[in-house]
Design a protein around this motif. Structure first.
Motif, short mmCIF file in Angstrom:
data_model
loop_
_atom_site.label_atom_id
_atom_site.label_comp_id
_atom_site.label_asym_id
_atom_site.label_seq_id
_atom_site.Cartn_x
_atom_site.Cartn_y
_atom_site.Cartn_z
N THR A 48 2.90 5.73 -0.38
CA THR A 48 4.36 5.66 -0.27
C THR A 48 4.89 4.24 -0.41
N GLY A 49 4.01 3.25 -0.24
CA GLY A 49 4.44 1.85 -0.25
C GLY A 49 5.03 1.40 1.07
N GLU A 50 5.08 2.31 2.04
CA GLU A 50 5.63 1.97 3.36
C GLU A 50 4.67 1.05 4.11
N SER A 51 5.21 0.05 4.81
CA SER A 51 4.37 -0.85 5.60
C SER A 51 5.14 -1.32 6.82
N SER A 52 4.41 -1.68 7.86
CA SER A 52 5.03 -2.22 9.07
C SER A 52 3.92 -2.85 9.92
N HIS A 53 4.23 -3.16 11.16
CA HIS A 53 3.19 -3.72 12.04
C HIS A 53 3.47 -3.36 13.49
N TYR A 54 2.41 -3.46 14.29
CA TYR A 54 2.49 -3.30 15.74
C TYR A 54 2.33 -4.68 16.36
N GLN A 55 3.15 -4.99 17.35
CA GLN A 55 2.98 -6.25 18.09
C GLN A 55 2.04 -5.99 19.27
N LEU A 56 0.99 -6.82 19.39
CA LEU A 56 -0.01 -6.66 20.44
C LEU A 56 0.13 -7.77 21.47
N ASP A 57 -0.61 -7.66 22.59
CA ASP A 57 -0.51 -8.68 23.64
C ASP A 57 -1.72 -9.61 23.65
N HIS A 58 -2.61 -9.47 22.66
CA HIS A 58 -3.77 -10.36 22.58
C HIS A 58 -4.22 -10.43 21.12
N ARG A 59 -5.09 -11.39 20.83
CA ARG A 59 -5.56 -11.60 19.47
C ARG A 59 -6.58 -10.53 19.08
N VAL A 60 -6.33 -9.89 17.95
CA VAL A 60 -7.21 -8.83 17.45
C VAL A 60 -7.62 -9.17 16.02
N SER A 61 -8.90 -8.91 15.68
CA SER A 61 -9.39 -9.29 14.35
C SER A 61 -9.79 -8.10 13.48
#
Length: 294
Positions: A48-61
């Motif tokens: 679909t080309g849809e994109s977004s993000h989740y804000q986290l409370d710690h560094r994730v790799s």
């Protein structure tokens, strides 16, 4: 030997500080990647080309798709279960929680549905990092004394693992037993110490070749089974961090990038540094199993 070349194009203009850990979730047809320093989990639905993000409370790799659904987040001091539909996150176990100077770095699921994951110093402190394997819910340390562990990937038959300590410039190959555990000492396989760029993240394709990001060189190189360069992807930004094959046919190569350490002048020269790039190579990736915790 002729070297194929491709040009990568902008896919998602997300401008992560340290884009890393691209991972294809085949079941849900979603690509995930992390901004480690921005504490964000990004996603793209290629259909679909849809994109977004989740804000986290710690560094994730890395966000690894779980066999039972959801994701396992590889974090700076913990591994957590994450439900993308609700955004809920639940700590699953500690990960170097007693070591405040380290965070998680490169990781990839092996042919057995187990996870190899690594740690490094938050300021790349020398020899502060380690390499682990999470196998059926049990975390084992495979190697310590690493500075910036990267390039973790596996042959289709499960006979070999690859990794690098970026500061050495050398990609190592490690023989594995039938259960996926290392045997003996890893052997030097490809040497980039005297070339432009430092070896970073890597992924295997279905033809037995390894695609390696060269941090600082603006390139991802394709290496044949002998470690020779047979292909090269050029990017308009200098710090590619890791490639991954995605899409329903695994024929689309996505590449995370970074703007970590950039001056204002460098940012002006590379305004889309840290964004997600894409290239159609016509070469199929190697499907990775979901992570099994039991």
């Amino acid at each position: 030997m002729s070297v194929s070349t491709w040009q990568a194009e902008l896919a998602v203009d997300c401008r992560c500080t340290l884009g890393e850990g691209p991972q294809w979730d085949a079941k849900n047809q979603r690509l995930y990647w992390c901004d480690i320093l921005g504490k964000q989990l990004h996603w793209l639905s290629p259909a679909t080309g849809e994109s977004s993000h989740y804000q986290l409370d710690h560094r994730v790799s890395l966000a690894a798709p779980l066999a039972e659904g959801g994701l396992l987040l590889v974090g700076e001091d913990r591994l957590s279960r994450f439900d993308p539909s609700s955004g809920s996150i639940e700590k699953w176990c500690d990960f170097e929680a007693d070591n405040p100077i380290t965070r998680s770095n490169d990781a990839r699921i092996d042919r057995h549905g187990s996870l190899w994951l690594s740690s490094m110093g938050k300021s790349a402190e020398r020899s502060a990092g380690s390499l682990y394997r999470l196998h059926r819910g049990e975390l084992s340390r495979l190697r310590s004394g690493l500075t910036i562990p990267n390039a973790i990937c596996f042959s289709a038959d499960g006979e070999f693992a690859w990794f690098t300590d970026t500061v050495t410039g050398v990609v190592m190959r490690w023989e594995l037993d039938s259960d996926g555990w290392p045997q003996g000492e890893p052997q030097p396989w490809a040497d980039f110490f005297s070339s432009q760029g430092n070896p970073d993240g890597a992924v295997m394709d279905s033809e037995g070749c390894l695609w390696l990001a060269l941090w600082g060189a603006g390139q991802v190189v394709r290496l044949d089974p002998n470690g020779e360069i047979v292909g090269r992807v050029e990017l308009p930004v200098s710090q590619p961090s890791c490639p991954v094959f995605a899409g329903p046919d695994l024929k689309t190569l996505y590449i995370t990038t970074a703007q970590e350490g950039f001056s204002a002048e460098q940012l002006a020269q590379e305004p889309t540094a840290g964004s997600l790039y894409v290239v159609e190579t016509g070469i199929k990736g190697l499907a990775e199993p979901p992570l099994r915790l039991v």
